[in-house]
Scaffold this motif. Structure first.
Motif, mmCIF file in Angstrom:
data_model
loop_
_atom_site.group_PDB
_atom_site.id
_atom_site.type_symbol
_atom_site.label_atom_id
_atom_site.label_comp_id
_atom_site.label_asym_id
_atom_site.label_seq_id
_atom_site.Cartn_x
_atom_site.Cartn_y
_atom_site.Cartn_z
ATOM 1 N N PHE A 378 -0.458 87.837 13.384
ATOM 2 C CA PHE A 378 -0.860 86.528 12.865
ATOM 3 C C PHE A 378 -0.852 86.496 11.345
ATOM 4 N N GLN A 379 -0.526 87.622 10.715
ATOM 5 C CA GLN A 379 -0.437 87.632 9.261
ATOM 6 C C GLN A 379 0.893 87.047 8.814
ATOM 7 N N ARG A 380 0.866 86.416 7.668
ATOM 8 C CA ARG A 380 2.057 85.749 7.155
ATOM 9 C C ARG A 380 3.151 86.770 6.839
ATOM 10 N N GLY A 381 4.358 86.516 7.364
ATOM 11 C CA GLY A 381 5.509 87.363 7.086
ATOM 12 C C GLY A 381 5.646 88.572 7.981
ATOM 13 N N GLY A 394 5.421 81.461 12.017
ATOM 14 C CA GLY A 394 4.958 80.610 13.112
ATOM 15 C C GLY A 394 3.545 80.913 13.534
ATOM 16 N N LEU A 395 3.246 82.171 13.833
ATOM 17 C CA LEU A 395 1.896 82.523 14.280
ATOM 18 C C LEU A 395 0.875 82.359 13.161
ATOM 19 N N ALA A 396 1.296 82.558 11.900
ATOM 20 C CA ALA A 396 0.370 82.329 10.781
ATOM 21 C C ALA A 396 -0.021 80.859 10.707
ATOM 22 N N ILE A 397 0.934 79.955 10.968
ATOM 23 C CA ILE A 397 0.620 78.511 10.981
ATOM 24 C C ILE A 397 -0.323 78.199 12.127
ATOM 25 N N VAL A 398 -0.071 78.813 13.314
ATOM 26 C CA VAL A 398 -0.963 78.589 14.458
ATOM 27 C C VAL A 398 -2.390 79.018 14.118
ATOM 28 N N LEU A 399 -2.535 80.181 13.472
ATOM 29 C CA LEU A 399 -3.871 80.665 13.121
ATOM 30 C C LEU A 399 -4.555 79.719 12.145
ATOM 31 N N LYS A 408 -9.476 79.146 18.932
ATOM 32 C CA LYS A 408 -9.210 80.581 18.874
ATOM 33 C C LYS A 408 -7.846 80.865 19.504
ATOM 34 N N VAL A 409 -7.102 81.759 18.907
ATOM 35 C CA VAL A 409 -5.799 82.157 19.431
ATOM 36 C C VAL A 409 -5.742 83.679 19.471
ATOM 37 N N SER A 410 -5.107 84.198 20.506
ATOM 38 C CA SER A 410 -5.041 85.651 20.651
ATOM 39 C C SER A 410 -3.755 86.046 21.346
ATOM 40 N N LEU A 411 -3.325 87.274 21.080
ATOM 41 C CA LEU A 411 -2.165 87.889 21.725
ATOM 42 C C LEU A 411 -2.602 89.216 22.317
ATOM 43 N N ALA A 412 -2.040 89.564 23.474
ATOM 44 C CA ALA A 412 -2.392 90.837 24.103
ATOM 45 C C ALA A 412 -1.267 91.252 25.038
#
Length: 432
Positions: A378-381, A394-399, A408-412
């Protein structure tokens, strides 16, 4: 955060400790020098007197010859009378000694004992130093009083200096606080002298000017983007809709639908990015709600081109309806990144989107992720190990969207292989 005293208190304490240390050092040095000089003077006097007395007795051996010394007690013994010397005095060699003994009244007194020994005479001269010790004690009391006075004076001077020194800083802080409360900004530098505080005020003025200019340019950019980008997108969307409604070959119609999906996705992304740039949270205040299940179906349809001809089965499971107090564009962008990533990285198998219980879960049978990398993605770049194109935004924008709306958003990784992404909505802004 480490506790730090106020600057004014630190000035007072520092000046007080400095004054205390300086006066205490002066007092200790005075006592030491007085004791040392007095001791040297007495020792020299005693040795000189005892030597003079012995010389007097050598020249005047008659018992009737008297050598009067008012300040000293002298005992002298000839060579044939050394055995008469008191036992306690025999142990002393030539020199001066500090001794304590009881006088005739039974009081303990301090003496200086000067001893002279030669083959002809042994002489013992005692000098009462009680008066000197009393004087030293009195001097110690006086110096203690002086230290206390200097300590109080140092504290008062330090307090006065702290007020004078900190007055411009306090004024600067008060002006900044007033600006923060009222929002009415005025230049700070004209109110201060050309010193360190004035330099700080000028630096703050310069920083405020640059920040104001930056905020103004950001506001103008947002307004330009909102107008200049939405207008052509609206034109493209309208034109595409009209062309799809016209008589077109199937291949051309499919291409127009793809353009329509891309325009919708660009419009939603533009709306979400503008909300992020403004830190504006639209939702309950203006009564705007969104059916998450409907948005999921639209997002799945928009991202199907990522599957291409891969043998991947897509299924959407609606366990219960979810209505969220947020713009559909925001939810579409958040879910679009999660579902789009599942479509991109899954080469075969299935992608399942589960809607219900206040959340949307996206499960896939792709290459999966490492548990230790889940939060880092989720970190940018930052991109995953699965490769693929993209800048890792993409995930940084979601966060950032989740932080704005309290989601809250999570990946596993999934135990059976692949990965699962979960978007959990705030219970206060969602419901069936």
């Amino acid at each position: 955060m480490r506790y730090r005293r106020r600057l004014r208190s630190r000035i007072i304490i520092s000046f007080t400790l400095f004054g205390l240390g300086l006066t205490a050092l002066f007092a200790v040095a005075s006592l030491y020098m007085r004791a040392r000089l007095e001791d040297q003077l007495i020792n020299r006097t005693l040795l000189r007197e005892v030597a003079n007395f012995v010389e007097f007795k050598r020249r005047n051996p008659s018992p009737d010859a008297a050598y009067k010394i008012s300040l000293f007690d002298v005992d002298i013994f000839g060579a044939r009378k050394f055995a008469n010397v008191p036992f306690d005095a025999q142990k002393y060699g030539p020199g001066v000694y500090d001794i304590e003994d009881f006088d005739g009244d039974g009081k303990l007194r301090s003496y200086k004992l000067a001893v002279y020994k030669s083959d002809e005479y042994w002489a013992f001269l005692r000098f009462d130093v009680g008066a000197q010790k009393l004087s030293a004690q009195q001097l110690l009391v006086v110096l203690a009083g002086v230290v206390a006075c200097f300590l109080a004076l140092s504290w008062l001077i330090g307090r006065w200096l702290s007020v004078r020194v900190m007055s411009p800083v306090s004024d600067l802080a008060a002006r900044l606080d007033r600006f923060q409360r009222t929002g009415l900004r005025e230049p700070l530098a004209p109110h201060f002298a050309d010193d360190e505080v004035g330099q700080l005020a000028r630096a703050l003025d310069d920083y405020a000017d640059r920040l104001t200019d930056l905020v103004e340019r950001d506001r103008e950019f947002n307004a330009d983007v909102s107008h200049e980008l939405r207008t052509p997108l609206a034109v493209i969307a309208t034109t595409t809709e009209l062309m799809i409604a016209s008589d077109l070959p199937d291949k051309a119609r499919d291409r127009m639908k793809r353009i329509e999906r891309a325009v919708r996705q660009s419009t939603e992304l533009t709306d979400a990015l503008l909300l992020l740039s403004r830190r504006e949270r639209r939702g309950p205040s203006n009564g705007e709600t969104t059916d998450v299940g409907r948005v999921v179906e639209q997002v799945v349809d928009v991202n199907r081109p990522h599957l291409g001809s891969k043998p991947v089965t897509v299924s959407v499971v609606n366990e219960e309806p979810i209505v969220v107090s947020a713009p559909s564009s925001v939810i579409a962008v958040a879910l679009g990144n999660l579902i789009g990533n599942a479509f991109k990285y899954t080469q075969q198998g299935e992608v399942t989107v589960i809607v219900g219980h206040g959340r949307v879960a996206v499960e896939d049978t792709g290459p999966g992720i490492k548990a230790e990398d889940a939060q880092r993605l989720f970190q940018r770049g930052v991109r995953g190990d699965a490769g693929g194109k993209g800048a890792g935004l993409g995930l940084a924008i979601v966060l950032r969207l989740c932080e704005l709306y309290g989601w809250k958003v999570s990946l596993a990784p999934r135990p059976q292989g692949g990965a699962v992404a979960v978007l959990q909505f705030d219970r206060r802004s969602s419901g069936a």
